[in-house]
Design a protein around this motif. Structure first.
Motif, PDB file in Angstrom:
ATOM      1  N   ILE A  88      19.503  44.651  94.033  1.00 40.51           N
ATOM      2  CA  ILE A  88      19.513  45.102  95.419  1.00 40.51           C
ATOM      3  C   ILE A  88      19.027  43.990  96.350  1.00 40.51           C
ATOM      4  O   ILE A  88      19.613  43.735  97.407  1.00 40.51           O
ATOM      5  CB  ILE A  88      18.639  46.365  95.578  1.00 40.51           C
ATOM      6  N   GLU A  89      17.967  43.315  95.948  1.00 35.99           N
ATOM      7  CA  GLU A  89      17.402  42.245  96.778  1.00 35.99           C
ATOM      8  C   GLU A  89      18.360  41.067  96.903  1.00 35.99           C
ATOM      9  O   GLU A  89      18.397  40.388  97.939  1.00 35.99           O
ATOM     10  CB  GLU A  89      16.069  41.777  96.193  1.00 35.99           C
ATOM     11  N   ALA A  90      19.139  40.807  95.845  1.00 33.23           N
ATOM     12  CA  ALA A  90      20.065  39.673  95.858  1.00 33.23           C
ATOM     13  C   ALA A  90      21.393  40.007  96.543  1.00 33.23           C
ATOM     14  O   ALA A  90      22.172  39.104  96.848  1.00 33.23           O
ATOM     15  CB  ALA A  90      20.331  39.208  94.432  1.00 33.23           C
ATOM     16  N   ALA A  91      21.638  41.270  96.788  1.00 35.23           N
ATOM     17  CA  ALA A  91      22.908  41.693  97.385  1.00 35.23           C
ATOM     18  C   ALA A  91      22.976  41.314  98.862  1.00 35.23           C
ATOM     19  O   ALA A  91      21.957  41.177  99.540  1.00 35.23           O
ATOM     20  CB  ALA A  91      23.087  43.195  97.228  1.00 35.23           C
ATOM     21  N   ASP A  92      24.188  41.160  99.335  1.00 35.73           N
ATOM     22  CA  ASP A  92      24.411  40.879 100.750  1.00 35.73           C
ATOM     23  C   ASP A  92      23.934  42.060 101.592  1.00 35.73           C
ATOM     24  O   ASP A  92      24.091  43.215 101.188  1.00 35.73           O
ATOM     25  CB  ASP A  92      25.911  40.636 100.984  1.00 35.73           C
ATOM     26  N   PRO A  93      23.343  41.797 102.756  1.00 32.53           N
ATOM     27  CA  PRO A  93      22.836  42.902 103.598  1.00 32.53           C
ATOM     28  C   PRO A  93      23.886  43.955 103.939  1.00 32.53           C
ATOM     29  O   PRO A  93      23.549  45.122 104.147  1.00 32.53           O
ATOM     30  CB  PRO A  93      22.353  42.180 104.861  1.00 32.53           C
ATOM     31  N   SER A  94      25.149  43.564 103.972  1.00 25.98           N
ATOM     32  CA  SER A  94      26.214  44.511 104.297  1.00 25.98           C
ATOM     33  C   SER A  94      26.804  45.170 103.059  1.00 25.98           C
ATOM     34  O   SER A  94      27.732  45.975 103.157  1.00 25.98           O
ATOM     35  CB  SER A  94      27.332  43.796 105.059  1.00 25.98           C
ATOM     36  N   SER A  95      26.278  44.831 101.886  1.00 27.65           N
ATOM     37  CA  SER A  95      26.807  45.372 100.640  1.00 27.65           C
ATOM     38  C   SER A  95      26.491  46.856 100.506  1.00 27.65           C
ATOM     39  O   SER A  95      25.456  47.341 100.963  1.00 27.65           O
ATOM     40  CB  SER A  95      26.219  44.610  99.451  1.00 27.65           C
ATOM     41  N   ASP A  96      27.398  47.579  99.842  1.00 23.27           N
ATOM     42  CA  ASP A  96      27.181  49.005  99.582  1.00 23.27           C
ATOM     43  C   ASP A  96      25.967  49.226  98.689  1.00 23.27           C
ATOM     44  O   ASP A  96      25.376  50.314  98.693  1.00 23.27           O
ATOM     45  CB  ASP A  96      28.418  49.616  98.915  1.00 23.27           C
ATOM     46  N   ARG A  98      23.136  48.090  99.026  1.00 17.42           N
ATOM     47  CA  ARG A  98      21.949  48.312  99.857  1.00 17.42           C
ATOM     48  C   ARG A  98      21.840  49.768 100.320  1.00 17.42           C
ATOM     49  O   ARG A  98      20.756  50.234 100.678  1.00 17.42           O
ATOM     50  CB  ARG A  98      22.015  47.408 101.091  1.00 17.42           C
ATOM     51  N   LEU A  99      22.962  50.470 100.323  1.00 17.94           N
ATOM     52  CA  LEU A  99      22.983  51.842 100.820  1.00 17.94           C
ATOM     53  C   LEU A  99      22.777  52.878  99.715  1.00 17.94           C
ATOM     54  O   LEU A  99      22.589  54.054  99.999  1.00 17.94           O
ATOM     55  CB  LEU A  99      24.322  52.120 101.528  1.00 17.94           C
ATOM     56  N   GLN A 100      22.823  52.425  98.480  1.00 14.22           N
ATOM     57  CA  GLN A 100      22.704  53.355  97.363  1.00 14.22           C
ATOM     58  C   GLN A 100      21.261  53.813  97.165  1.00 14.22           C
ATOM     59  O   GLN A 100      20.319  53.074  97.448  1.00 14.22           O
ATOM     60  CB  GLN A 100      23.212  52.698  96.080  1.00 14.22           C
ATOM     61  N   THR A 101      21.116  55.030  96.684  1.00 12.25           N
ATOM     62  CA  THR A 101      19.780  55.557  96.390  1.00 12.25           C
ATOM     63  C   THR A 101      19.233  54.881  95.142  1.00 12.25           C
ATOM     64  O   THR A 101      19.887  54.891  94.094  1.00 12.25           O
ATOM     65  CB  THR A 101      19.838  57.069  96.142  1.00 12.25           C
ATOM     66  N   SER A 144      27.737  58.357  84.696  1.00  9.15           N
ATOM     67  CA  SER A 144      29.176  58.357  84.951  1.00  9.15           C
ATOM     68  C   SER A 144      29.543  57.971  86.388  1.00  9.15           C
ATOM     69  O   SER A 144      30.717  57.753  86.678  1.00  9.15           O
ATOM     70  CB  SER A 144      29.748  59.742  84.639  1.00  9.15           C
ATOM     71  N   ALA A 145      28.564  57.880  87.277  1.00  8.75           N
ATOM     72  CA  ALA A 145      28.851  57.540  88.678  1.00  8.75           C
ATOM     73  C   ALA A 145      29.297  56.078  88.784  1.00  8.75           C
ATOM     74  O   ALA A 145      28.835  55.234  88.016  1.00  8.75           O
ATOM     75  CB  ALA A 145      27.619  57.779  89.541  1.00  8.75           C
ATOM     76  N   PRO A 146      30.195  55.763  89.710  1.00  9.14           N
ATOM     77  CA  PRO A 146      30.687  54.384  89.841  1.00  9.14           C
ATOM     78  C   PRO A 146      29.566  53.363  90.050  1.00  9.14           C
ATOM     79  O   PRO A 146      29.633  52.247  89.513  1.00  9.14           O
ATOM     80  CB  PRO A 146      31.599  54.454  91.073  1.00  9.14           C
ATOM     81  N   GLU A 147      28.542  53.738  90.810  1.00  5.67           N
ATOM     82  CA  GLU A 147      27.463  52.778  91.076  1.00  5.67           C
ATOM     83  C   GLU A 147      26.585  52.528  89.852  1.00  5.67           C
ATOM     84  O   GLU A 147      25.776  51.589  89.839  1.00  5.67           O
ATOM     85  CB  GLU A 147      26.592  53.262  92.239  1.00  5.67           C
ATOM     86  N   ASP A 148      26.738  53.349  88.813  1.00  2.00           N
ATOM     87  CA  ASP A 148      25.934  53.191  87.603  1.00  2.00           C
ATOM     88  C   ASP A 148      26.689  52.479  86.487  1.00  2.00           C
ATOM     89  O   ASP A 148      26.268  52.512  85.327  1.00  2.00           O
ATOM     90  CB  ASP A 148      25.468  54.558  87.098  1.00  2.00           C
ATOM     91  N   LEU A 149      27.791  51.812  86.826  1.00  3.34           N
ATOM     92  CA  LEU A 149      28.599  51.151  85.805  1.00  3.34           C
ATOM     93  C   LEU A 149      27.797  50.111  85.029  1.00  3.34           C
ATOM     94  O   LEU A 149      27.932  49.989  83.801  1.00  3.34           O
ATOM     95  CB  LEU A 149      29.824  50.496  86.447  1.00  3.34           C
ATOM     96  N   TRP A 150      26.939  49.374  85.716  1.00  6.71           N
ATOM     97  CA  TRP A 150      26.143  48.343  85.035  1.00  6.71           C
ATOM     98  C   TRP A 150      25.205  48.957  84.001  1.00  6.71           C
ATOM     99  O   TRP A 150      25.009  48.392  82.922  1.00  6.71           O
ATOM    100  CB  TRP A 150      25.338  47.538  86.073  1.00  6.71           C
ATOM    101  N   LEU A 151      24.662  50.137  84.321  1.00  8.85           N
ATOM    102  CA  LEU A 151      23.799  50.840  83.371  1.00  8.85           C
ATOM    103  C   LEU A 151      24.608  51.374  82.188  1.00  8.85           C
ATOM    104  O   LEU A 151      24.157  51.313  81.041  1.00  8.85           O
ATOM    105  CB  LEU A 151      23.114  52.018  84.074  1.00  8.85           C
ATOM    106  N   ARG A 152      25.796  51.884  82.478  1.00  5.16           N
ATOM    107  CA  ARG A 152      26.642  52.409  81.427  1.00  5.16           C
ATOM    108  C   ARG A 152      26.989  51.305  80.425  1.00  5.16           C
ATOM    109  O   ARG A 152      26.899  51.507  79.213  1.00  5.16           O
ATOM    110  CB  ARG A 152      27.914  53.007  82.045  1.00  5.16           C
ATOM    111  N   LEU A 153      27.353  50.147  80.942  1.00  9.59           N
ATOM    112  CA  LEU A 153      27.680  49.024  80.065  1.00  9.59           C
ATOM    113  C   LEU A 153      26.459  48.549  79.279  1.00  9.59           C
ATOM    114  O   LEU A 153      26.566  48.180  78.106  1.00  9.59           O
ATOM    115  CB  LEU A 153      28.254  47.862  80.885  1.00  9.59           C
TER     116      LEU A 153
END
Length: 325
Positions: A88-96, A98-101, A144-153
């Motif tokens: 999250i810290e390394a992501a671009d300020p406009s990246s999604d 940053r908006l994820q819970t 299974s959520a799209p934002e959790d793909l890194w955890l799934r892998l």
């Protein structure tokens, strides 16, 4: 005149409630009963219980894992939360992103990690390696959520890449899942690697995945799709020999699976590839076979598309024969 005598009533309006009567000796006065009831309902909170109201859920789960002796689970749990924070810290300020819970604000996900990681560690202590992989497969499928793909892998890899248990049924299913993910992402080489390993491990196992689908069949169908997509890129680059090699491999695998619809498509693809390479005679043979398969399947759409290409191959083959001296 006679005096009026007024009769005095000694009984009161409300009945007297005896306070020291012997009939109360065997009972408990209301006040005392209420005090005892209050004693039962009032509990003195321990220091740990008080801490649960003060600390975050992440802290409480971390403490619980440590108190119960699941030190490896705690390390992985803490590392994953730290990894997410770094992303999250390394992501671009406009990246999604940053908006994820954050994970630490999602109790169900934290609890799923605690539960399955601790169960996996417990199974590891007694050498139940298939159970270890099963727990890691379950927690991977939970995310299974799209934002959790890194955890799934992460959990799929931690399930399949184990030295002990890496060839179990759950680990083999994890490879099938990773092959699908990498294929969707366009990483065809990694998808090929995972699908081929899944195919090898499931070859003699007779295993089913979590949905009841045979793992071997799943690997065969995925491999055919991967080989076809890789071959398409090679055909576009005019690398016909390499493309045909992949298509033949895919055709062999899908034919072995007895998936007739897939076999018809694989045969059609080979005919198309031979036509593009200029070998119209061989193209005609494969296209003719594909039409026969589509006809048996009563697949009108497949039959029409194969026939159109077959006609073109016949015309071009005839033309090359008339041009020969």
């Amino acid at each position: 005149m006679k005096a009026v005598v007024t009769r005095q009533h000694t009984a009161s309006f409300l009945p007297q409630i005896p306070t020291n009567s012997n009939k109360w000796k065997g009972g408990t006065p209301y006040r005392v009963r209420q005090e005892k009831k209050s004693d039962k309902s009032t509990q003195i909170l321990s220091r740990e219980q008080i801490a649960q109201f003060r600390n975050s859920l992440k802290q409480n789960i971390s403490v619980q894992l440590l108190q119960e002796g699941y030190h490896r689970s705690f390390s992985e749990f803490f590392s994953l939360l730290q990894s997410e924070q770094s992303r999250i810290e390394a992501a671009d300020p406009s990246s999604d992103l940053r908006l994820q819970t954050p994970l630490e604000d999602q109790p169900d996900k934290l609890e799923a990690m605690r539960l399955h990681l601790s169960h996996a560690e417990q199974a590891e202590r007694i050498g139940s390696w298939s159970k270890v992989c099963e727990q890691r497969l379950l927690v991977a499928q939970f995310f299974s959520a799209p934002e959790d793909l890194w955890l799934r892998l992460h959990f799929y890899h931690s399930c399949a890449d184990r030295e002990q248990g890496g060839r179990s049924r759950p680990a083999t299913e994890a490879r099938a899942c990773m092959a699908d993910i990498y294929l969707q992402q366009g990483d065809l080489l990694e998808a090929t690697h995972q699908a081929e390993l899944c195919y090898q491990q499931a070859e003699d196992g007779g295993w089913l995945d979590s949905t009841g689908r045979p793992l071997r069949l799943r690997a065969q169908q995925t491999l055919w799709e991967i080989y076809t997509r890789r071959a398409d890129a090679l055909l576009d680059a005019a690398k016909y020999k390499e493309a045909l090699k992949l298509l033949h491999r895919g055709h062999s695998i899908i034919t072995e699976s007895e998936d007739k619809q897939g076999e018809g498509e694989a045969t059609y693809r080979l005919g198309m590839a031979y036509q593009r390479s200029g070998d119209h005679d061989t193209a005609k043979k494969f296209l003719n076979t594909s039409m026969q398969i589509y006809d048996r399947l009563q697949d009108a759409e497949g039959l029409v598309k194969a026939y159109k290409v077959w006609v073109t191959s016949v015309e071009r083959y005839t033309q090359t024969q008339t041009e020969l001296p």
